[in-house]
Design a protein around this motif. Structure first.
Motif, mmCIF file in Angstrom:
data_model
loop_
_atom_site.group_PDB
_atom_site.id
_atom_site.type_symbol
_atom_site.label_atom_id
_atom_site.label_comp_id
_atom_site.label_asym_id
_atom_site.label_seq_id
_atom_site.Cartn_x
_atom_site.Cartn_y
_atom_site.Cartn_z
ATOM 1 N N ILE A 174 -2.471 15.189 5.085
ATOM 2 C CA ILE A 174 -2.115 15.193 3.673
ATOM 3 C C ILE A 174 -0.680 14.732 3.445
ATOM 4 O O ILE A 174 -0.340 14.245 2.373
ATOM 5 N N THR A 175 0.168 14.832 4.448
ATOM 6 C CA THR A 175 1.565 14.422 4.247
ATOM 7 C C THR A 175 1.683 12.928 3.962
ATOM 8 O O THR A 175 2.644 12.495 3.334
ATOM 9 N N SER A 176 0.695 12.125 4.385
ATOM 10 C CA SER A 176 0.729 10.690 4.095
ATOM 11 C C SER A 176 -0.006 10.354 2.805
ATOM 12 O O SER A 176 -0.003 9.202 2.369
ATOM 13 N N ALA A 177 -0.632 11.338 2.172
ATOM 14 C CA ALA A 177 -1.349 11.120 0.919
ATOM 15 C C ALA A 177 -0.367 10.942 -0.232
ATOM 16 O O ALA A 177 0.755 11.433 -0.192
ATOM 17 N N GLU A 178 -0.817 10.240 -1.269
ATOM 18 C CA GLU A 178 0.005 10.060 -2.464
ATOM 19 C C GLU A 178 -0.459 11.043 -3.527
ATOM 20 O O GLU A 178 -1.644 11.113 -3.843
ATOM 21 N N LYS A 180 4.418 9.331 -8.895
ATOM 22 C CA LYS A 180 3.457 9.176 -7.799
ATOM 23 C C LYS A 180 4.243 8.916 -6.528
ATOM 24 O O LYS A 180 4.945 7.908 -6.433
ATOM 25 N N ARG A 181 4.125 9.842 -5.583
ATOM 26 C CA ARG A 181 4.870 9.729 -4.325
ATOM 27 C C ARG A 181 4.048 10.284 -3.175
ATOM 28 O O ARG A 181 3.150 11.093 -3.374
ATOM 29 N N ARG A 182 4.406 9.889 -1.974
ATOM 30 C CA ARG A 182 3.788 10.472 -0.779
ATOM 31 C C ARG A 182 4.177 11.943 -0.717
ATOM 32 O O ARG A 182 5.299 12.323 -1.058
ATOM 33 N N PHE A 183 3.232 12.774 -0.269
ATOM 34 C CA PHE A 183 3.521 14.198 -0.184
ATOM 35 C C PHE A 183 4.706 14.450 0.748
ATOM 36 O O PHE A 183 5.467 15.392 0.556
ATOM 37 N N ALA A 184 4.896 13.604 1.742
ATOM 38 C CA ALA A 184 6.011 13.760 2.685
ATOM 39 C C ALA A 184 7.366 13.725 1.987
ATOM 40 O O ALA A 184 8.343 14.252 2.512
ATOM 41 N N GLU A 185 7.438 13.142 0.790
ATOM 42 C CA GLU A 185 8.697 13.063 0.048
ATOM 43 C C GLU A 185 8.988 14.324 -0.770
ATOM 44 O O GLU A 185 10.090 14.477 -1.298
ATOM 45 N N ALA A 186 8.006 15.208 -0.878
ATOM 46 C CA ALA A 186 8.207 16.446 -1.650
ATOM 47 C C ALA A 186 9.266 17.309 -0.984
ATOM 48 O O ALA A 186 9.523 17.200 0.218
ATOM 49 N N HIS A 187 9.883 18.176 -1.759
ATOM 50 C CA HIS A 187 10.863 19.123 -1.230
ATOM 51 C C HIS A 187 10.108 20.405 -0.887
ATOM 52 O O HIS A 187 9.502 21.024 -1.759
#
Length: 104
Positions: free
Chosen positions: A25-29, A38-45
């Motif tokens: 899921i970390t590579s999911a948008e 709209k961003r990749r989940f990996a960019e979340a804080h």
């Protein structure tokens, strides 16, 4: 004076999320329900200084995800995202590299 950065990026949630999702899921948008980003989940804080995990939008700070593990249950709240999109072709190639069957 600004507040110190006390968060990790969304990649730090990969282990916990793999207990629920077969795909990474970390590579999911994902799309933030508050600001529409709209961003990749990996960019979340990702905040881990609380019971469980809390992921916030990197742009507006809105809560995207809450995940709490108890002895017998895993609680997942995704209502901070309007959608979560996974590239199945990308995931299939990744799974095959690790000897997993392709996603159909």
């Amino acid at each position: 004076m600004s507040a110190p950065m006390n968060y990790l990026d969304g990649n730090a949630a990969a282990g916990e999320l793999s207990r629920i999702f077969a795909m990474d899921i970390t590579s999911a948008e994902g799309q933030c329900a508050n600001c529409g980003a709209k961003r990749r989940f990996a960019e979340a804080h990702l905040y881990v200084q609380c019971p469980g995990l809390v992921a916030r939008c990197a742009l507006c700070g809105h809560v995207l995800l809450r995940l709490v593990n108890t002895q017998h249950h895993v609680f997942l709240d995704l209502r901070g995202m309007t959608c979560l999109s996974v590239d199945a072709a990308e995931q299939g190639a990744s799974n095959q590299a690790y000897g997993h069957p392709p996603i159909r």
